[in-house]
Scaffold this motif. Structure first.
Motif, PDB file in Angstrom:
ATOM      1  N   ILE A  92       0.860  -1.181   0.000  1.00 15.26           N
ATOM      2  CA  ILE A  92       0.000   0.000   0.000  1.00 15.26           C
ATOM      3  C   ILE A  92       0.897   1.232   0.000  1.00 15.26           C
ATOM      4  CG2 ILE A  92      -1.843   1.220   1.189  1.00 15.26           C
ATOM      5  CD1 ILE A  92      -2.618  -1.543   0.225  1.00 15.26           C
ATOM      6  N   THR A  93       0.734   2.045  -1.019  1.00 17.27           N
ATOM      7  CA  THR A  93       1.505   3.282  -1.079  1.00 17.27           C
ATOM      8  C   THR A  93       0.582   4.452  -0.779  1.00 17.27           C
ATOM      9  OG1 THR A  93       1.052   3.497  -3.409  1.00 17.27           O
ATOM     10  CG2 THR A  93       3.080   2.375  -2.807  1.00 17.27           C
TER      11      THR A  93
ATOM     12  N   ILE B 166       3.855   7.246 -11.168  1.00 12.77           N
ATOM     13  CA  ILE B 166       3.912   6.751 -12.547  1.00 12.77           C
ATOM     14  C   ILE B 166       3.056   5.496 -12.706  1.00 12.77           C
ATOM     15  CG2 ILE B 166       6.002   5.407 -12.165  1.00 12.77           C
ATOM     16  CD1 ILE B 166       5.188   7.306 -15.372  1.00 12.77           C
ATOM     17  N   ASN B 167       2.909   4.726 -11.631  1.00 12.51           N
ATOM     18  CA  ASN B 167       2.072   3.523 -11.738  1.00 12.51           C
ATOM     19  C   ASN B 167       0.629   3.881 -12.045  1.00 12.51           C
ATOM     20  OD1 ASN B 167       3.933   1.374 -11.158  1.00 12.51           O
ATOM     21  ND2 ASN B 167       4.084   2.281  -9.121  1.00 12.51           N
ATOM     22  N   PHE B 168       0.154   4.953 -11.402  1.00 10.09           N
ATOM     23  CA  PHE B 168      -1.222   5.364 -11.656  1.00 10.09           C
ATOM     24  C   PHE B 168      -1.390   5.850 -13.090  1.00 10.09           C
ATOM     25  CE2 PHE B 168      -4.287   8.803 -12.042  1.00 10.09           C
ATOM     26  CZ  PHE B 168      -5.429   8.118 -11.721  1.00 10.09           C
ATOM     27  N   THR B 169      -0.490   6.722 -13.536  1.00 10.88           N
ATOM     28  CA  THR B 169      -0.649   7.280 -14.884  1.00 10.88           C
ATOM     29  C   THR B 169      -0.480   6.201 -15.940  1.00 10.88           C
ATOM     30  OG1 THR B 169       1.662   7.918 -14.995  1.00 10.88           O
ATOM     31  CG2 THR B 169       0.135   9.534 -14.142  1.00 10.88           C
ATOM     32  N   LEU B 170       0.450   5.273 -15.663  1.00 16.63           N
ATOM     33  CA  LEU B 170       0.640   4.176 -16.607  1.00 16.63           C
ATOM     34  C   LEU B 170      -0.600   3.278 -16.628  1.00 16.63           C
ATOM     35  CD1 LEU B 170       2.891   3.461 -18.489  1.00 16.63           C
ATOM     36  CD2 LEU B 170       3.785   1.871 -16.802  1.00 16.63           C
TER      37      LEU B 170
ATOM     38  N   ALA C 127      -2.767  -2.803  -9.065  1.00 13.64           N
ATOM     39  CA  ALA C 127      -3.646  -2.234  -8.048  1.00 13.64           C
ATOM     40  C   ALA C 127      -4.331  -0.973  -8.578  1.00 13.64           C
ATOM     41  CB  ALA C 127      -2.844  -1.914  -6.788  1.00 13.64           C
ATOM     42  N   GLN C 128      -3.568  -0.160  -9.301  1.00 11.46           N
ATOM     43  CA  GLN C 128      -4.167   1.082  -9.828  1.00 11.46           C
ATOM     44  C   GLN C 128      -5.170   0.793 -10.930  1.00 11.46           C
ATOM     45  OE1 GLN C 128      -4.021   3.824  -8.438  1.00 11.46           O
ATOM     46  NE2 GLN C 128      -2.012   4.343  -7.636  1.00 11.46           N
ATOM     47  N   ILE C 129      -4.854  -0.213 -11.770  1.00  9.91           N
ATOM     48  CA  ILE C 129      -5.825  -0.575 -12.817  1.00  9.91           C
ATOM     49  C   ILE C 129      -7.119  -1.058 -12.174  1.00  9.91           C
ATOM     50  CG2 ILE C 129      -6.337  -2.234 -14.655  1.00  9.91           C
ATOM     51  CD1 ILE C 129      -3.444  -2.070 -15.494  1.00  9.91           C
TER      52      ILE C 129
END
Lengths: 317, 166, 74
Positions: free
Chosen positions: A64-65, A172-176, B13-15
């Motif tokens: 969890i970030t 970057i994980n979210f935008t990717l 997780a974001q997807i």
């Protein structure tokens, strides 16, 4: 001016006081006039720039970030807003309902304007979700206190102090993830409505193979011409394929870069001159968040429209 | 890649969180709001159509009223004309009748007068002739043949114009 | 295609150009380090990145160019 003279005087005095404090407590002021020994509460630490999101904890295998938590908060806020309006939706809207309706109608009109009546309604849910997610992420991270709640982690005997929340757009994980969703969406509708044409724009070997056929039947000149153009076709298709994937990457990095840049900009301004200098940048970031959301949603809409209307272009040529 | 912090579990997780948001918003926002938009536009369309219909009906009713009024006015005029004609006729008939009656009366009166005059003349003649005969008898003392005398006198009288028979 | 749509597409042009060139360079560099063939793939990647960047910009500009041609013809 809509206020009386004494009120105006008081406002000017307050602004001047804040200005003096911010000048004296900020790094800029200290460099010019030296440290005058203001209490620590007025000073802002220099921001340390960290690209990856900070880890807060683990739930099973998932790390969890702070950006993940922020994105969940955004989800909760958006869904709560939607539910507050739609659980007693009325034909004659209340104030909150008209606000949400205005946003939804605007996005729906954008979709139907760009993609046409037929596709607009189908694209609308994804485009709107992207838009709302990005804009809400960036606006929520501007809420006072958002970045100042800290969380201390003891790791290898050291204590790390990190913000509990960080705008999901700066990860970057979210935008990717968002650009991957957007490209799966484009591919899905492209294949569904353009069928083989969708692949043909990347692998266009028709003329190349036909050229061989012509050569085999003895039409040397036409055959070589066809092979030559076929090679160009294939090269163009190859370029299309590469730019298709570069778009994916540039989608992710555009949002990431803009939002992280804005975040760092505000922190820097707070460090240089607290209170006063950061205010215009908060306004700027509001605008940037809206524009980036529009760009992300709008470009996805453009590409998906292009992908489903490939046959029209084919006919036009 | 490490420096940017890209890692697969985070990405997934974001997807997932995007898909969750998409699903929730789809059911809590897009579906009801789009349905509401459709309902509203439907409602507006209906009310516009209804207003149009009411307007048309009003126009039709007005037209009908106008027609009715027109026919009523025409009928009234006709009735008046008929009555006037009847009155004229009655007057004319009465006049004619009066004229005929008057003419009849006059004629009768004239005939009566004529008759009385004739009678009087006849009597006068008789008397005159007798007188003349008597006078003549006295003069000549001789009785003339009464019949011959009368003829003579008649002849004299006929020659004189004053008392001729009509 | 809608003119406004193409204009919206132009908003993304900067990051597209940068992305294609950087990706070419990074990819070339990575290949070089794998194959020990410096600087062959770096240069190839750079050139490919530039070509893709120009092609992408051309593709984004195409609607405007076509419109101008149409106006010229009529």
């Amino acid at each position: 001016m809509g206020c009386s003279f004494p009120v105006l005087i008081v406002i000017i005095i307050i602004v001047l006081a804040v200005g003096v404090v911010s000048l004296l407590s900020g790094a800029l002021g200290k460099a010019i006039v030296g440290d005058v020994g203001l209490p620590d509460i007025f000073t802002v630490d220099a921001p340390h720039v960290q690209l990856p999101a900070e880890e807060i904890g683990h739930i099973g295998p998932i790390t969890i970030t702070n950006t993940l938590i922020a994105s969940w908060i955004t989800i909760v806020v958006l869904v709560a807003l939607a539910w507050a309006v739609t659980h007693r939706i009325k034909l004659i809207p209340s104030r909150l309902q008209s606000l949400l309706e205005f946003a939804i109608e605007w996005l729906l009109n954008l979709c139907t304007d760009v993609a046409g009546e037929k596709y607009g309604r189908r694209f609308f849910p994804i485009i709107t979700t992207i838009f709302l997610f990005v804009i809400m992420n960036s606006w929520l991270s501007l809420v006072p206190g958002f970045g100042s709640i800290t969380y201390t982690v003891a790791e290898h005997g050291e204590e790390h102090v990190m913000p509990l929340l960080r705008g999901a757009n700066t990860d970057i994980n979210f935008t990717l993830a968002l650009s991957i969703v957007s490209f799966i969406f484009v591919c899905y509708f492209g294949i569904r409505y353009s069928r083989l044409l969708f692949f043909k724009q990347f692998f266009n070997g028709g003329r190349f193979i036909r050229g061989h056929g012509l050569l085999f039947r003895g039409k040397v000149k036409a055959g070589f011409g066809s092979i030559g153009f076929g090679i160009i076709d294939m090269f163009v298709g190859f370029l299309e394929l590469i730019s298709f994937f570069i778009r994916l990457v540039s989608f992710a990095f555009r949002l990431f870069g803009n939002m992280l840049g804005g975040e760092i900009l505000i922190l820097m301004m707070l460090f240089l001159m607290p209170y006063l200098l950061a205010v215009p940048f908060y306004g700027l970031e509001l605008l940037v968040g809206a524009i980036q959301a529009l760009i992300f949603g709008g470009l996805t809409l453009v590409f998906v429209t292009m992908a489903v209307t490939l046959h029209e272009h084919e006919e036009a040529h | 890649m490490e420096g940017l912090g890209i890692n697969l579990p985070q990405l997934i997780a974001q997807i997932v969180s995007f898909l969750v948001l998409f699903g929730l918003l789809y059911f809590f926002a897009y579906k009801p709001i789009l349905r509401m938009f459709d309902e509203r536009s439907q409602r507006i369309k209906e009310s516009v159509e209804q207003a149009e219909k009411v307007k048309e009906e009003a126009a039709a009713a007005e037209e009908e009223n106008r027609k009715k009024l027109e026919t009523a006015a025409k009928e009234g005029q006709e009735a008046i004309a008929r009555a006037m004609r009847a009155g004229d006729e009655a007057r004319q008939r009465a006049q004619q009748e009066a004229q005929v009656e008057a003419a009849g009366l006059v004629e009768k009166a004239r005939q009566e007068i004529q008759r009385e005059r004739d009678e009087v003349i006849g009597e006068l003649r008789q008397e005159f002739a007798d007188l003349a005969v008597a006078a003549a008898e006295k003069v000549i003392e001789k009785s003339l043949d009464k019949e011959a005398h009368r003829e003579l006198i008649e002849k004299v009288l006929d020659e004189s114009t004053g008392l001729d028979k009509e | 295609m809608d003119k406004r749509l193409a204009a919206l597409g132009m908003l993304g042009v900067g990051f597209f150009v940068a992305g294609s060139i950087i990706l070419g360079v990074v990819g070339g560099n990575w290949l070089d380090s794998k194959l020990n063939s410096e600087p062959l793939w770096l240069i190839v990647g750079l050139l490919l990145g530039i070509v893709v960047a120009f092609y992408g910009v051309y593709a984004m500009l195409r609607p405007f160019l076509k419109d101008k041609q149409d106006k010229g013809n009529s």
